[in-house]
Scaffold this active site. Structure first.
Site, PDB file in Angstrom:
ATOM      1  N   LYS A 116       0.814  -1.226   0.000  1.00 58.01           N
ATOM      2  CA  LYS A 116       0.000   0.000   0.000  1.00 58.01           C
ATOM      3  C   LYS A 116       0.846   1.274   0.000  1.00 58.01           C
ATOM      4  O   LYS A 116       0.473   2.273  -0.611  1.00 58.01           O
ATOM      5  CB  LYS A 116      -0.966   0.000   1.193  1.00 58.01           C
ATOM      6  CG  LYS A 116      -1.901  -1.201   1.267  1.00 58.01           C
ATOM      7  CD  LYS A 116      -2.798  -1.317   0.040  1.00 58.01           C
ATOM      8  CE  LYS A 116      -3.723  -2.511   0.097  1.00 58.01           C
ATOM      9  NZ  LYS A 116      -3.120  -3.793  -0.173  1.00 58.01           N
ATOM     10  N   GLU A 201      -3.605   7.328   7.587  1.00 57.93           N
ATOM     11  CA  GLU A 201      -4.403   8.098   6.634  1.00 57.93           C
ATOM     12  C   GLU A 201      -5.522   8.820   7.361  1.00 57.93           C
ATOM     13  O   GLU A 201      -5.927   8.419   8.457  1.00 57.93           O
ATOM     14  CB  GLU A 201      -5.060   7.161   5.603  1.00 57.93           C
ATOM     15  CG  GLU A 201      -4.185   6.735   4.480  1.00 57.93           C
ATOM     16  CD  GLU A 201      -4.904   5.836   3.485  1.00 57.93           C
ATOM     17  OE1 GLU A 201      -4.304   5.577   2.444  1.00 57.93           O
ATOM     18  OE2 GLU A 201      -6.040   5.380   3.736  1.00 57.93           O
ATOM     19  N   LYS A 202      -6.046   9.840   6.726  1.00 60.41           N
ATOM     20  CA  LYS A 202      -7.248  10.510   7.220  1.00 60.41           C
ATOM     21  C   LYS A 202      -8.381   9.491   7.180  1.00 60.41           C
ATOM     22  O   LYS A 202      -8.517   8.737   6.220  1.00 60.41           O
ATOM     23  CB  LYS A 202      -7.573  11.695   6.295  1.00 60.41           C
ATOM     24  CG  LYS A 202      -8.893  12.395   6.594  1.00 60.41           C
ATOM     25  CD  LYS A 202      -8.751  13.370   7.723  1.00 60.41           C
ATOM     26  CE  LYS A 202     -10.067  14.089   8.000  1.00 60.41           C
ATOM     27  NZ  LYS A 202     -10.125  14.533   9.397  1.00 60.41           N
ATOM     28  N   TYR A 203      -9.186   9.434   8.239  1.00 61.02           N
ATOM     29  CA  TYR A 203     -10.329   8.524   8.253  1.00 61.02           C
ATOM     30  C   TYR A 203     -11.561   9.293   7.783  1.00 61.02           C
ATOM     31  O   TYR A 203     -11.966  10.276   8.403  1.00 61.02           O
ATOM     32  CB  TYR A 203     -10.555   7.954   9.656  1.00 61.02           C
ATOM     33  CG  TYR A 203     -11.758   7.039   9.739  1.00 61.02           C
ATOM     34  CD1 TYR A 203     -11.787   5.833   9.039  1.00 61.02           C
ATOM     35  CD2 TYR A 203     -12.875   7.377  10.514  1.00 61.02           C
ATOM     36  CE1 TYR A 203     -12.878   4.989   9.106  1.00 61.02           C
ATOM     37  CE2 TYR A 203     -13.977   6.534  10.588  1.00 61.02           C
ATOM     38  CZ  TYR A 203     -13.971   5.343   9.878  1.00 61.02           C
ATOM     39  OH  TYR A 203     -15.054   4.506   9.936  1.00 61.02           O
ATOM     40  N   HIS A 236     -16.514  -5.119   5.601  1.00 61.93           N
ATOM     41  CA  HIS A 236     -15.620  -4.799   4.477  1.00 61.93           C
ATOM     42  C   HIS A 236     -15.769  -5.762   3.295  1.00 61.93           C
ATOM     43  O   HIS A 236     -14.943  -5.767   2.396  1.00 61.93           O
ATOM     44  CB  HIS A 236     -14.151  -4.752   4.918  1.00 61.93           C
ATOM     45  CG  HIS A 236     -13.883  -3.715   5.964  1.00 61.93           C
ATOM     46  ND1 HIS A 236     -13.759  -2.372   5.672  1.00 61.93           N
ATOM     47  CD2 HIS A 236     -13.734  -3.815   7.310  1.00 61.93           C
ATOM     48  CE1 HIS A 236     -13.534  -1.705   6.789  1.00 61.93           C
ATOM     49  NE2 HIS A 236     -13.515  -2.550   7.795  1.00 61.93           N
ATOM     50  N   GLU A 288      -6.712   1.543  -2.964  1.00 60.11           N
ATOM     51  CA  GLU A 288      -5.851   0.454  -3.423  1.00 60.11           C
ATOM     52  C   GLU A 288      -6.195   0.079  -4.855  1.00 60.11           C
ATOM     53  O   GLU A 288      -7.245   0.448  -5.373  1.00 60.11           O
ATOM     54  CB  GLU A 288      -5.957  -0.776  -2.506  1.00 60.11           C
ATOM     55  CG  GLU A 288      -7.315  -1.447  -2.473  1.00 60.11           C
ATOM     56  CD  GLU A 288      -7.346  -2.670  -1.552  1.00 60.11           C
ATOM     57  OE1 GLU A 288      -6.276  -3.118  -1.102  1.00 60.11           O
ATOM     58  OE2 GLU A 288      -8.449  -3.179  -1.303  1.00 60.11           O
ATOM     59  N   ARG A 292      -6.209  -7.673 -10.751  1.00 64.91           N
ATOM     60  CA  ARG A 292      -6.842  -8.923 -11.211  1.00 64.91           C
ATOM     61  C   ARG A 292      -8.253  -8.594 -11.677  1.00 64.91           C
ATOM     62  O   ARG A 292      -8.703  -7.468 -11.540  1.00 64.91           O
ATOM     63  CB  ARG A 292      -6.923  -9.912 -10.038  1.00 64.91           C
ATOM     64  CG  ARG A 292      -7.602  -9.280  -8.823  1.00 64.91           C
ATOM     65  CD  ARG A 292      -7.906 -10.239  -7.693  1.00 64.91           C
ATOM     66  NE  ARG A 292      -8.304  -9.546  -6.479  1.00 64.91           N
ATOM     67  CZ  ARG A 292      -9.496  -9.040  -6.235  1.00 64.91           C
ATOM     68  NH1 ARG A 292     -10.447  -9.115  -7.152  1.00 64.91           N
ATOM     69  NH2 ARG A 292      -9.776  -8.433  -5.099  1.00 64.91           N
ATOM     70  N   ARG A 338     -24.573 -10.550  -4.667  1.00 64.49           N
ATOM     71  CA  ARG A 338     -23.785 -11.757  -4.384  1.00 64.49           C
ATOM     72  C   ARG A 338     -24.667 -12.719  -3.592  1.00 64.49           C
ATOM     73  O   ARG A 338     -25.249 -12.338  -2.570  1.00 64.49           O
ATOM     74  CB  ARG A 338     -22.549 -11.412  -3.561  1.00 64.49           C
ATOM     75  CG  ARG A 338     -21.569 -10.511  -4.287  1.00 64.49           C
ATOM     76  CD  ARG A 338     -20.253 -10.433  -3.533  1.00 64.49           C
ATOM     77  NE  ARG A 338     -19.338  -9.478  -4.144  1.00 64.49           N
ATOM     78  CZ  ARG A 338     -18.047  -9.399  -3.885  1.00 64.49           C
ATOM     79  NH1 ARG A 338     -17.510 -10.237  -2.996  1.00 64.49           N
ATOM     80  NH2 ARG A 338     -17.281  -8.505  -4.474  1.00 64.49           N
TER      81      ARG A 338
END
Length: 449
Positions: A116, A201-203, A236, A288, A292, A338
């Site tokens: 990352k 990182e900033k949240y 997530h 990110e 793939r 899904r």
């Protein structure tokens, strides 16, 4: 074109790859574990090779066994699908070193974008907007770390450099908990990813998850194929995806898409890829890149008419992109649900034998799955057993079609999340569009306090 390829995956994506190969006249080799000899693509492939027992570590993650299967069958390339070894740079390297084509980017690109910290540095250099952060790994000097947090502004999030899929991250709301959060994330990261590098990182409190699909041929050509909204998530993990994202203007799409395509050229990207962003208050923030094909690629195919798997295969065969940016047009709207073999209340996996099965159909309905009546869902792998994709001339039509299709879908013998998907489709806020990444957990009462 490629003569014969090994499909180094299982389930619905393996079947999806097999279908694309058949259309292009490519012979297929299905590698499978001993638990998967009855999978649909295994039954349909030209050749099959059992590469080990049921556990993934001994089969679908077994690099020597997969490469041996390519050798004994005379295949020329290996398609990793998603999950398993698809973003494993060592696998890509060993495949190429063994004289086969890896259907995906070069190993060094996977390495660059898989870390990352180096990925963010590369994206900043390419002009892709990133979340304000530490611009590199955090050191042990807590005064410096507190200064970084102050510059970014609380709340901040501590992330593992080698993390992903929601693992190895912690939200910090003040100086008091900063030191402990950094050390805990470090320890977790070392245990999970053998890499204790962390960054800050900033949240963003209420972002949406919006991602850009790209295709690049590694010959200096790259295009973007609009965006997807994958904000409907639990722990997530994406539950519903749609394309295009509600509220994204053509100007905004062009702005971010052009930057992603340029970044692909800059890093020498080859194949299909996805740039994932958090989107809040009209601004994109890179999080990110997935190097793939993704689970949710069909929604992009439905609105652009581009077969992404066939493009992957053509690129791997050394062909330049078959489409130019000006030929990419967004038409209509697509939604994907899904379908998981899981308990709708506890979300625990629900493996077992499917006693009765009926797939939905009709205009604009696409069912991507490997299951059939009599098929036994094994307990060893991911719980996703299918994807239902519905297309319409606009978002309302796509959602209406999805509601009908979900009610037509019959899967008996195991528990599934079909009822949850029906609830989401009937949810007023979802129907309005633009819900954030925390919405589903709040709706289900799962939000961590």
């Amino acid at each position: 074109m490629l003569d014969k390829i090994v499909i180094a995956n299982r389930g619905e994506i393996a079947l999806r790859i097999l279908r694309a190969c058949k259309e292009l006249g490519i012979k297929t080799v299905a590698v499978h574990s001993s638990a998967d000899r009855d999978l649909k693509h295994v039954l349909l492939a030209d050749e099959t090779v059992c590469i080990g027992p049921a556990p993934s570590v001994k089969s679908y993650l077994n690099i020597p066994a997969i490469i041996s299967a390519a050798e004994i069958t005379g295949a020329v390339a290996i398609h990793p699908g998603y999950g398993f070894l698809s973003e494993n740079a060592n696998f890509a390297e060993q495949v190429e070193r063994s004289g086969f084509i890896f259907i995906g980017p070069k190993a060094e690109t996977i390495r660059l974008m898989g870390d990352k910290v180096s990925a963010i540095a590369a994206m900043k250099k390419a002009g892709v907007p990133c979340v304000p952060g530490s611009d590199g790994p955090l050191g042990d000097d807590m005064d410096k770390n507190r200064a970084i947090a102050k510059r970014i502004g609380y709340p901040v999030i501590i992330k593992a450099s080698g993390g992903g899929g929601g693992r190895g991250m912690r939200v910090v709301r003040g100086d008091a908990e900063l030191a402990q959060s950094i050390s805990m994330t470090r320890a977790e990261a070392k245990a999970a990813f053998s890499n204790d590098m962390v960054y800050m990182e900033k949240y963003l409190e209420n972002p949406r998850h919006v991602e850009i699909q790209v295709l690049a041929d590694g010959q200096g050509n790259a295009i973007y194929l609009a965006e997807r909204d994958c904000s409907m998530q639990r722990r997530h993990q994406k539950v519903v995806e749609e394309a295009p994202a509600p509220g994204i203007t053509p100007e905004l799409r062009r702005y971010i898409g052009e930057r992603c395509a340029k970044a692909c050229v800059d890093i020498g990207y080859r194949g299909a890829g996805t740039f994932e962003f958090l989107f809040e208050n009209g601004e994109f923030y890179f999080i990110e890149m997935n190097t793939r094909i993704q689970v949710e690629h069909p929604v992009t195919e439905m609105i652009t008419g581009v077969d992404l798997i066939k493009e992957q295969l053509r690129i791997a065969a050394g062909q330049p992109l078959s489409i130019k940016q000006e030929e990419v047009h967004v038409r209509g709207h697509a939604v994907e649900c899904r379908i998981n073999a899981e308990d709708p209340n506890t979300f625990l996996p629900s493996p077992g034998k499917i006693t009765r099965f009926h797939a939905p159909g009709g205009f604009g309905v696409r069912w991507e799955s490997h299951i059939y009546a009599g098929y036994t869902v094994p307990p060893y792998y991911d719980s996703m057993i299918g994807k239902l994709i519905c297309y319409g001339e606009n978002r309302d039509v796509a959602i209406a079609r999805m509601k009908n299709a979900l009610q037509e879908l019959i899967i008996d013998g195991i528990k599934t999340n079909v009822d949850l998907q029906i609830r989401i489709m009937n949810d007023e806020n979802f129907q309005h569009g633009g819900t954030n990444i925390h919405y589903l957990e709040k709706k289900l009462g799962l939000q961590e306090k």
